[in-house]
Design an enzyme around this catalytic site. Sequence first.
Site, PDB file in Angstrom:
ATOM      1  N   ASP A  17      17.761 -23.953  19.090  1.00 33.60           N
ATOM      2  CA  ASP A  17      17.276 -22.854  18.102  1.00 33.60           C
ATOM      3  C   ASP A  17      15.930 -23.036  18.013  1.00 33.60           C
ATOM      4  OD1 ASP A  17      18.934 -20.777  15.716  1.00 33.60           O
ATOM      5  OD2 ASP A  17      16.669 -21.416  15.724  1.00 33.60           O
ATOM      6  N   LYS A  48      26.726 -12.040  19.550  1.00 33.42           N
ATOM      7  CA  LYS A  48      26.380 -11.201  18.533  1.00 33.42           C
ATOM      8  C   LYS A  48      25.226 -10.049  19.143  1.00 33.42           C
ATOM      9  CE  LYS A  48      23.502 -12.238  15.094  1.00 33.42           C
ATOM     10  NZ  LYS A  48      23.151 -12.926  13.767  1.00 33.42           N
ATOM     11  N   ASP A  60      12.136 -22.573  21.777  1.00 32.21           N
ATOM     12  CA  ASP A  60      12.189 -21.172  21.639  1.00 32.21           C
ATOM     13  C   ASP A  60      13.021 -20.944  23.115  1.00 32.21           C
ATOM     14  OD1 ASP A  60      12.134 -18.291  22.365  1.00 32.21           O
ATOM     15  OD2 ASP A  60       9.909 -18.516  21.412  1.00 32.21           O
ATOM     16  N   ASP A  94      24.621 -16.632  18.633  1.00 30.83           N
ATOM     17  CA  ASP A  94      24.184 -15.672  17.105  1.00 30.83           C
ATOM     18  C   ASP A  94      22.889 -15.534  16.922  1.00 30.83           C
ATOM     19  OD1 ASP A  94      25.597 -14.602  15.150  1.00 30.83           O
ATOM     20  OD2 ASP A  94      25.062 -16.511  13.798  1.00 30.83           O
ATOM     21  N   GLY A 102      23.398 -24.069  11.647  1.00 28.89           N
ATOM     22  CA  GLY A 102      24.644 -24.757  12.007  1.00 28.89           C
ATOM     23  C   GLY A 102      25.972 -24.557  11.885  1.00 28.89           C
ATOM     24  N   TRP A 130      27.991 -22.232  13.165  1.00 26.64           N
ATOM     25  CA  TRP A 130      29.091 -22.169  14.285  1.00 26.64           C
ATOM     26  C   TRP A 130      29.316 -23.593  14.933  1.00 26.64           C
ATOM     27  CZ3 TRP A 130      28.438 -17.158  17.988  1.00 26.64           C
ATOM     28  CH2 TRP A 130      28.488 -16.137  17.212  1.00 26.64           C
TER      29      TRP A 130
END
Length: 209
Positions: A83, A164, A99, A124, A63, A65
């Site tokens: 997530d 990312k 997922d 990310d 958490g 971000w």
Amino acid sequence: MANKKRSASSSRWLQEHFSDKYVQQAQKKGLRSRAWFKLDEIQQSDKLFKPGMTVVDLGAAPGGWSQYVVTQIGGNGRIIACDILPMDPIVGVDFLQGDFRDELVLKALLERVGDSKVQVVMSDMAPNMSGTPAVDIPKSMYLVELALGMCRDVLAPGGSFLVKVFQGEGFDEYLREIRSLFTKVKIRKPDASRARSREVYIVATGRKL
């Protein structure tokens, strides 16, 4: 022998992790992760987040971000986070555990976004790393392609994408793909990102119509 090598490698990683100044600062400030500092540096240079925005956060746990973005978008803003791992609640964040590669999870995520478009998609996400680039890079590229697919579905014209990416095979092609969709694309390597890591952050702004 392999277990001994893994054990030594794990010990080095833990030693490096806990001696990292950003990890120490995160602990002192009560932040969820050192990723907070990476995003803060990107925000200072690129000004992605503004009050009232709706933001999608992929690979959100633990958490860091989301915790940062809440401070930038204010009470009228909204974060939709996802997530595969659990995440403790954050006020202002609508979290979906699942997922992202699963069609049912993706459908549930899109339903939470609704008909309105979002201003920022950020990712990310990273696979479980084996330490072997030939294995890790393709897994990573698959995830960032999914994140870009989310942009195509929900990102408003003029919106921004932060992702990312681990440099390696497929990186240049992915960068070209992003440049075809956005008016301005930059590559950032925040100070809080470890120097030996292959990770960089692509900051794409001005989604084309």
